[in-house]
Design a protein around this motif. Structure first.
Motif, PDB file in Angstrom:
ATOM      1  N   GLU A 128     -53.858  64.134  32.181  1.00 45.86           N
ATOM      2  CA  GLU A 128     -53.029  64.489  33.341  1.00 45.86           C
ATOM      3  C   GLU A 128     -52.957  63.334  34.329  1.00 45.86           C
ATOM      4  OE1 GLU A 128     -54.571  67.399  36.121  1.00 45.86           O
ATOM      5  OE2 GLU A 128     -52.603  68.341  36.244  1.00 45.86           O
ATOM      6  N   ASP A 129     -54.120  62.679  34.557  1.00 40.92           N
ATOM      7  CA  ASP A 129     -54.143  61.569  35.512  1.00 40.92           C
ATOM      8  C   ASP A 129     -53.201  60.450  35.080  1.00 40.92           C
ATOM      9  OD1 ASP A 129     -55.797  62.738  37.253  1.00 40.92           O
ATOM     10  OD2 ASP A 129     -57.632  61.705  36.608  1.00 40.92           O
ATOM     11  N   TRP A 130     -53.221  60.138  33.757  1.00 39.97           N
ATOM     12  CA  TRP A 130     -52.338  59.072  33.265  1.00 39.97           C
ATOM     13  C   TRP A 130     -50.889  59.382  33.635  1.00 39.97           C
ATOM     14  CZ3 TRP A 130     -48.057  58.193  30.327  1.00 39.97           C
ATOM     15  CH2 TRP A 130     -47.843  56.878  29.894  1.00 39.97           C
ATOM     16  N   HIS A 131     -50.455  60.623  33.372  1.00 35.83           N
ATOM     17  CA  HIS A 131     -49.060  60.992  33.643  1.00 35.83           C
ATOM     18  C   HIS A 131     -48.749  60.919  35.131  1.00 35.83           C
ATOM     19  CE1 HIS A 131     -47.531  62.005  29.730  1.00 35.83           C
ATOM     20  NE2 HIS A 131     -48.657  62.649  29.450  1.00 35.83           N
ATOM     21  N   LEU A 132     -49.703  61.348  35.965  1.00 39.71           N
ATOM     22  CA  LEU A 132     -49.443  61.334  37.411  1.00 39.71           C
ATOM     23  C   LEU A 132     -49.301  59.895  37.910  1.00 39.71           C
ATOM     24  CD1 LEU A 132     -51.834  64.192  38.553  1.00 39.71           C
ATOM     25  CD2 LEU A 132     -49.331  64.198  38.652  1.00 39.71           C
ATOM     26  N   ILE A 133     -50.203  59.012  37.475  1.00 38.82           N
ATOM     27  CA  ILE A 133     -50.107  57.612  37.909  1.00 38.82           C
ATOM     28  C   ILE A 133     -48.789  57.016  37.396  1.00 38.82           C
ATOM     29  CG2 ILE A 133     -51.170  55.317  37.786  1.00 38.82           C
ATOM     30  CD1 ILE A 133     -53.823  56.789  37.135  1.00 38.82           C
ATOM     31  N   HIS A 134     -48.490  57.324  36.138  1.00 37.12           N
ATOM     32  CA  HIS A 134     -47.288  56.772  35.514  1.00 37.12           C
ATOM     33  C   HIS A 134     -46.026  57.226  36.229  1.00 37.12           C
ATOM     34  CE1 HIS A 134     -44.358  56.292  32.084  1.00 37.12           C
ATOM     35  NE2 HIS A 134     -44.933  55.111  32.092  1.00 37.12           N
ATOM     36  N   LEU A 135     -46.003  58.474  36.687  1.00 40.18           N
ATOM     37  CA  LEU A 135     -44.834  58.956  37.423  1.00 40.18           C
ATOM     38  C   LEU A 135     -44.770  58.321  38.806  1.00 40.18           C
ATOM     39  CD1 LEU A 135     -44.906  62.743  36.504  1.00 40.18           C
ATOM     40  CD2 LEU A 135     -43.130  61.113  35.881  1.00 40.18           C
ATOM     41  N   TYR A 136     -45.948  58.095  39.401  1.00 41.73           N
ATOM     42  CA  TYR A 136     -45.952  57.490  40.742  1.00 41.73           C
ATOM     43  C   TYR A 136     -45.452  56.055  40.678  1.00 41.73           C
ATOM     44  CZ  TYR A 136     -47.418  55.749  45.229  1.00 41.73           C
ATOM     45  OH  TYR A 136     -47.414  55.164  46.468  1.00 41.73           O
ATOM     46  N   ASN A 137     -45.963  55.303  39.718  1.00 40.67           N
ATOM     47  CA  ASN A 137     -45.427  53.962  39.485  1.00 40.67           C
ATOM     48  C   ASN A 137     -45.687  53.546  38.045  1.00 40.67           C
ATOM     49  OD1 ASN A 137     -44.732  51.280  39.301  1.00 40.67           O
ATOM     50  ND2 ASN A 137     -45.417  50.781  41.365  1.00 40.67           N
ATOM     51  N   PRO A 138     -44.669  53.605  37.200  1.00 44.59           N
ATOM     52  CA  PRO A 138     -44.851  53.340  35.762  1.00 44.59           C
ATOM     53  C   PRO A 138     -45.487  51.988  35.489  1.00 44.59           C
ATOM     54  CG  PRO A 138     -42.656  54.174  36.195  1.00 44.59           C
ATOM     55  CD  PRO A 138     -43.283  53.927  37.527  1.00 44.59           C
ATOM     56  N   ARG A 139     -45.198  50.994  36.333  1.00 47.71           N
ATOM     57  CA  ARG A 139     -45.692  49.650  36.056  1.00 47.71           C
ATOM     58  C   ARG A 139     -47.192  49.491  36.352  1.00 47.71           C
ATOM     59  NH1 ARG A 139     -40.878  49.980  36.238  1.00 47.71           N
ATOM     60  NH2 ARG A 139     -40.820  50.729  38.375  1.00 47.71           N
ATOM     61  N   ALA A 140     -47.787  50.508  37.004  1.00 48.92           N
ATOM     62  CA  ALA A 140     -49.232  50.478  37.197  1.00 48.92           C
ATOM     63  C   ALA A 140     -49.946  50.632  35.857  1.00 48.92           C
ATOM     64  CB  ALA A 140     -49.652  51.588  38.155  1.00 48.92           C
ATOM     65  N   LEU A 141     -49.303  51.277  34.900  1.00 50.30           N
ATOM     66  CA  LEU A 141     -49.944  51.528  33.607  1.00 50.30           C
ATOM     67  C   LEU A 141     -49.272  50.800  32.458  1.00 50.30           C
ATOM     68  CD1 LEU A 141     -50.663  55.323  33.959  1.00 50.30           C
ATOM     69  CD2 LEU A 141     -52.292  53.446  34.081  1.00 50.30           C
ATOM     70  N   SER A 142     -47.953  50.691  32.473  1.00 46.87           N
ATOM     71  CA  SER A 142     -47.306  49.952  31.390  1.00 46.87           C
ATOM     72  C   SER A 142     -46.441  48.838  31.951  1.00 46.87           C
ATOM     73  CB  SER A 142     -46.501  50.878  30.480  1.00 46.87           C
ATOM     74  OG  SER A 142     -45.787  51.803  31.230  1.00 46.87           O
ATOM     75  N   PRO A 143     -47.032  47.624  32.036  1.00 50.20           N
ATOM     76  CA  PRO A 143     -46.265  46.493  32.549  1.00 50.20           C
ATOM     77  C   PRO A 143     -45.047  46.236  31.660  1.00 50.20           C
ATOM     78  CG  PRO A 143     -48.512  45.856  31.893  1.00 50.20           C
ATOM     79  CD  PRO A 143     -48.374  47.295  31.605  1.00 50.20           C
ATOM     80  N   GLY A 144     -43.942  45.848  32.284  1.00 48.22           N
ATOM     81  CA  GLY A 144     -42.725  45.611  31.505  1.00 48.22           C
ATOM     82  C   GLY A 144     -41.861  46.844  31.385  1.00 48.22           C
ATOM     83  N   SER A 145     -42.358  47.989  31.853  1.00 46.80           N
ATOM     84  CA  SER A 145     -41.564  49.219  31.785  1.00 46.80           C
ATOM     85  C   SER A 145     -40.381  49.144  32.746  1.00 46.80           C
ATOM     86  CB  SER A 145     -42.447  50.410  32.142  1.00 46.80           C
ATOM     87  OG  SER A 145     -41.649  51.542  32.381  1.00 46.80           O
ATOM     88  N   LEU A 146     -39.267  49.756  32.343  1.00 46.16           N
ATOM     89  CA  LEU A 146     -38.083  49.810  33.215  1.00 46.16           C
ATOM     90  C   LEU A 146     -37.929  51.172  33.870  1.00 46.16           C
ATOM     91  CD1 LEU A 146     -35.398  48.034  30.983  1.00 46.16           C
ATOM     92  CD2 LEU A 146     -36.887  47.041  32.706  1.00 46.16           C
ATOM     93  N   MET A 147     -38.920  52.027  33.710  1.00 48.70           N
ATOM     94  CA  MET A 147     -38.788  53.400  34.223  1.00 48.70           C
ATOM     95  C   MET A 147     -38.835  53.408  35.751  1.00 48.70           C
ATOM     96  SD  MET A 147     -41.099  56.596  33.057  1.00 48.70           S
ATOM     97  CE  MET A 147     -41.730  57.726  34.282  1.00 48.70           C
ATOM     98  N   PRO A 148     -37.995  54.248  36.379  1.00 46.16           N
ATOM     99  CA  PRO A 148     -38.026  54.317  37.839  1.00 46.16           C
ATOM    100  C   PRO A 148     -39.314  54.996  38.320  1.00 46.16           C
ATOM    101  CG  PRO A 148     -36.105  55.459  36.940  1.00 46.16           C
ATOM    102  CD  PRO A 148     -37.016  55.164  35.805  1.00 46.16           C
ATOM    103  N   PRO A 149     -39.767  54.661  39.527  1.00 44.16           N
ATOM    104  CA  PRO A 149     -40.885  55.398  40.110  1.00 44.16           C
ATOM    105  C   PRO A 149     -40.376  56.694  40.746  1.00 44.16           C
ATOM    106  CG  PRO A 149     -40.180  53.660  41.593  1.00 44.16           C
ATOM    107  CD  PRO A 149     -39.272  53.589  40.397  1.00 44.16           C
ATOM    108  N   TYR A 150     -41.269  57.672  40.868  1.00 44.96           N
ATOM    109  CA  TYR A 150     -40.868  58.947  41.482  1.00 44.96           C
ATOM    110  C   TYR A 150     -41.777  59.271  42.660  1.00 44.96           C
ATOM    111  CZ  TYR A 150     -38.007  59.216  37.378  1.00 44.96           C
ATOM    112  OH  TYR A 150     -37.082  58.917  36.420  1.00 44.96           O
TER     113      TYR A 150
END
Lengths: 479, 84, 198
Positions: free
Chosen positions: C117-139
């Motif tokens: 769950e934590d991974w998904h929450l961080i990833h939604l807050y800022n995708p680049r915190a977990l996967s550098p190079g990602s183009l996903m928008p932050p929420y």
């Protein structure tokens, strides 16, 4: 001419040909459709460029919910499809109908109602998407209220066009009219059936993509083809190459194109026979496409010098060539071996823009360049700006489709190579996504020029140019 | 409804459709609707904008030539008579 | 005569249209209607259902598919994205979210691939915190910034603190997940179709 067929109370003057009278009778409604279309073109272009830039700078405007990629992208699609392309196609269809039926338009009030309801629907729908009220189905994102408004607006348009057609004063029904009459019957049916709330699961996926592809089949493409079938021979001053072929082209188009949509779900959890049927129909599209290509291109052959003098011909011939290109591309793209790579990638986005921009939008630009002087009795000021418009959008869309095609294929190859991490399929596209944004800037500048010229035409401003032949006809009062 | 039954119905619909289309085609040929089809291609021209006249030349095309002599189908298939 | 000709025309126009409609939607609809939900597929809980609405609202569908392709068609099987999806996996989906783009990876089994769950929450807050190079928008609007207290204080107030890595959250603030973020993650974690089907 009996009084019933002269609802505009224009003085009976034998000098005015039926062609001029029918132009006058629709000038207001067609101008209204075009003006709103151009407004939505600007809105849609800005949304599109914003969505594109978000790929280059993912954190840009990142804290505004209404401007997140997942909302701006559907707003772009809907503003362009149901706004710009639909409104401009509607204006073009009305104008072609009265011209080819050689009568004044009937039930004009319905056209005003149509343009009003249409814009209300678009406004409500677009704001809904941006504020998060998305129906969740691609091409059907608008909430039910907006969809109903647009459906009613379309029915009003259809009724007026069919009534005008019924009152026609011609013996022969020109090929453009077949496409328009089929289209105004097809699209309301399609839109209503697709918006019914009965579907779920994979059945809904089938209905969704049957709709999304058929919207192109039954509305955007027929009007684009109808316009090309009229403007190419009309501007060149030479009848269409083969009328027999156009008949074959129309019916094979109607028969095969309606079956194409499910190729969007290739590899997905649907019955395999269903996807195969769509792939076969997509390949059969070669027949209507080749007949149309022969007709359009062989009418132009030997008259390429006229491209230098006529903006309409330039835009329309460019569009007709891209119709051939995009259809061939689509038939090949539907094949399993090719779509294994291209499906799920930006290649599809390039294909969509080759269709909706390089084909349909360019033809609509051509149609607007032809009709506006005849509707406003004012010649386009600053011809050089028209040339800028053409070259900016032509280069822009060329760069767009080129970068998306190469980037998409690379993306697909990397994605299907399990030895590479998934993120490599994202990273490989980045230079192409940057090129796409550059293409978007070129297109936006082209559109701003077009909008400036269009505003001058509506206001009848700018330097008065040498009166073209259609201005020398008797003075008429605009209804 | 089972799939074979659905398939059978589909084939039946296709057959009926095919027969209707065939009948319509034969009827169209019998009533000579394919005769002189090309005349339809001329309805977009009229006296003021005849074949051979370029109708859009904003960028300054020189005034157009007379319509070519090989102008078959015109006149005979006059699309609309001007009422007096 | 003209009337018959036009009737034929419009009849043909309607026939070609409805033939396509019957072939592409009606008959598959009848065929698919008989399909039962896959035996271990569960209906969405209220929380997952609200999360699904957020997924739709934010337009996740424009970059993520929810369908896995069979062996020999793409690399889904080689990437271990799960067995090919079948119609029975989607019976509770309205609207369907099959998707047509994979700018990001397929999410049909994301709950199994990434169960944190934590991974998904961080990833939604800022995708680049977990996967550098990602183009996903932050929420970021699915989260709240609050003054830093101890973890226990937040936990006592029933708030979910998101362990955002240093440098990705404002100094001296903690990131709290809103109910919307928690619902969305609940939905993403429910995307787990690893049960076997015939």
């Amino acid at each position: 001419m009996n009084p019933e067929s002269n609802p505009l109370k224009i003085d009976e003057s034998p000098e005015l040909s039926a062609r001029v009278l029918s132009d006058i009778s629709v000038s207001r409604p067609v101008l209204a459709f075009f003006a709103f279309a151009v407004a939505w073109l600007l809105i849609g272009t800005v949304f599109g460029l914003t969505a594109s830039l978000k790929f280059n700078f993912p954190d840009w405007l990142g804290s505004f919910p209404a401007l997140t990629f997942g909302r701006v992208r559907p707003a772009h699609l809907n503003a362009i499809m149901y706004g710009w392309v639909s409104l401009a196609s509607a204006g073009c269809a009305i104008w072609l109908t009265v011209r080819l039926c050689q009568v004044e338009v009937r039930w004009r009030k319905l056209l005003y109602a149509s343009v009003l309801l249409w814009n209300l629907g678009l406004l409500y729908g677009t704001i809904s998407i941006l504020t998060g009220n998305n129906q969740g189905l691609e091409w059907l994102e608008f909430p039910r209220g907006a969809a109903i408004l647009i459906a009613v607006a379309f029915v009003c348009l259809s009724l007026s066009i069919l009534r005008t057609f019924h009152a026609r004063q011609v013996k022969h029904i020109y090929v453009s009219l077949w496409y328009i009459m089929a289209s105004v019957v097809w699209f309301p049916l399609l839109y209503v059936i697709a918006n019914l709330p009965f579907y779920s699961g994979v059945t809904q996926a089938a209905v969704n993509w049957w709709f999304a592809h058929n919207a192109i089949t039954v509305w955007f493409t027929p009007i684009g083809l109808a316009a090309a079938y009229y403007f190419i021979p009309k501007v060149v001053g030479r009848p269409i190459y083969s009328y027999y072929l156009s008949l074959l082209g129309f019916w094979s188009f109607a028969l095969f194109y309606n079956w194409n949509g499910i190729h969007h779900l290739v590899g997905g959890p649907l019955p395999t026979w269903l996807i195969s049927v769509s792939i076969v129909a997509s390949v059969l599209m070669f027949i209507p496409v080749i007949t149309v290509a022969i007709n359009h291109h062989l009418t132009t052959v030997g008259h390429f010098d006229k491209l230098r003098y006529s903006p309409t011909l330039r835009f329309v011939v460019f569009g007709a060539m891209c119709y051939t290109a995009v259809s061939f591309q689509g038939s090949i793209e539907a094949l399993r071996s090719f779509s294994e790579i291209s499906h799920f990638t930006h290649y599809t986005i390039g294909h969509a823009h080759l269709g909706m921009y390089a084909f349909v939008t360019m033809i609509l630009f051509g149609a607007i360049y032809y009709t506006m002087p005849r509707l406003t009795k004012w010649e386009w000021p600053y011809p050089v700006l028209i040339k800028y418009h053409f070259w900016l959008v032509a280069l822009g869309i060329g760069l767009y489709v080129g970068s998306m095609t190469i980037g998409g294929i690379l993306q697909g190859l990397y994605m299907n190579d399990a030895s590479r991490p998934f993120i490599s399929s994202v990273e490989v596209t980045q230079p192409y996504l940057l090129a796409r944004s550059l293409a978007g800037v070129l297109i936006l500048i082209g559109h701003l020029i077009f909008i400036y010229l269009f505003s001058l035409m509506i206001l009848r401003r700018g330097p008065e140019r040498k009166a073209p032949p259609w201005q020398e006809e008797a003075e008429v009062i605009f209804p | 409804m089972s799939l074979p039954l659905a398939g059978l119905i589909l084939i039946l619909i296709a057959l009926i459709g095919g027969v209707i289309a065939m009948a319509a085609f034969i009827w169209a040929v019998r009533t000579k609707q394919f005769k002189d089809l090309n005349a339809g291609a001329y309805v977009i021209f009229d006296e003021e904008e005849p074949v051979g006249k370029v109708t859009d030349n904003i960028f300054g095309f020189p005034e157009t030539k007379k319509p070519p002599a090989s102008n078959k189908g015109r006149g005979k298939h006059e699309s609309r008579k001007q009422s007096p | 005569m003209m009337f018959i000709r036009l009737s034929t025309f419009f009849l043909g126009v309607l026939a070609t249209f409805f033939l396509g409609w019957a072939g592409l939607t009606l008959i598959p609809g009848i065929q698919i209607r008989e399909i039962k939900p896959s035996s271990e597929l569960k209906p969405y809980t209220d929380e997952q259902f609200s999360g699904r609405a957020i997924y739709i609202r934010e337009g996740c569908i424009y970059c993520h598919s929810q369908q896995t392709r069979p062996e020999g068609f793409g690399a889904d099987q080689l990437r271990n994205w799960g067995r090919p999806s079948v119609p029975g996996d989607y019976v509770y989906d309205k609207p369907h979210l099959l998707g047509t783009m994979r700018t990001g990876p397929d999410l049909f089994n994301i709950g199994a691939r990434q169960p944190s769950e934590d991974w998904h929450l961080i990833h939604l807050y800022n995708p680049r915190a977990l996967s550098p190079g990602s183009l996903m928008p932050p929420y970021p609007w699915l989260f709240k910034e609050e003054d830093e207290f101890s973890k226990e204080v937040h936990a006592a107030m029933g708030k979910k603190v998101v362990p955002v890595p240093k440098g990705f959250a404002p100094e001296g603030k903690v990131i709290i997940a809103t109910q919307e973020a928690l619902d969305l993650v609940a939905y993403l974690l429910s995307l787990n179709h690893t049960y076997p089907v015939e």
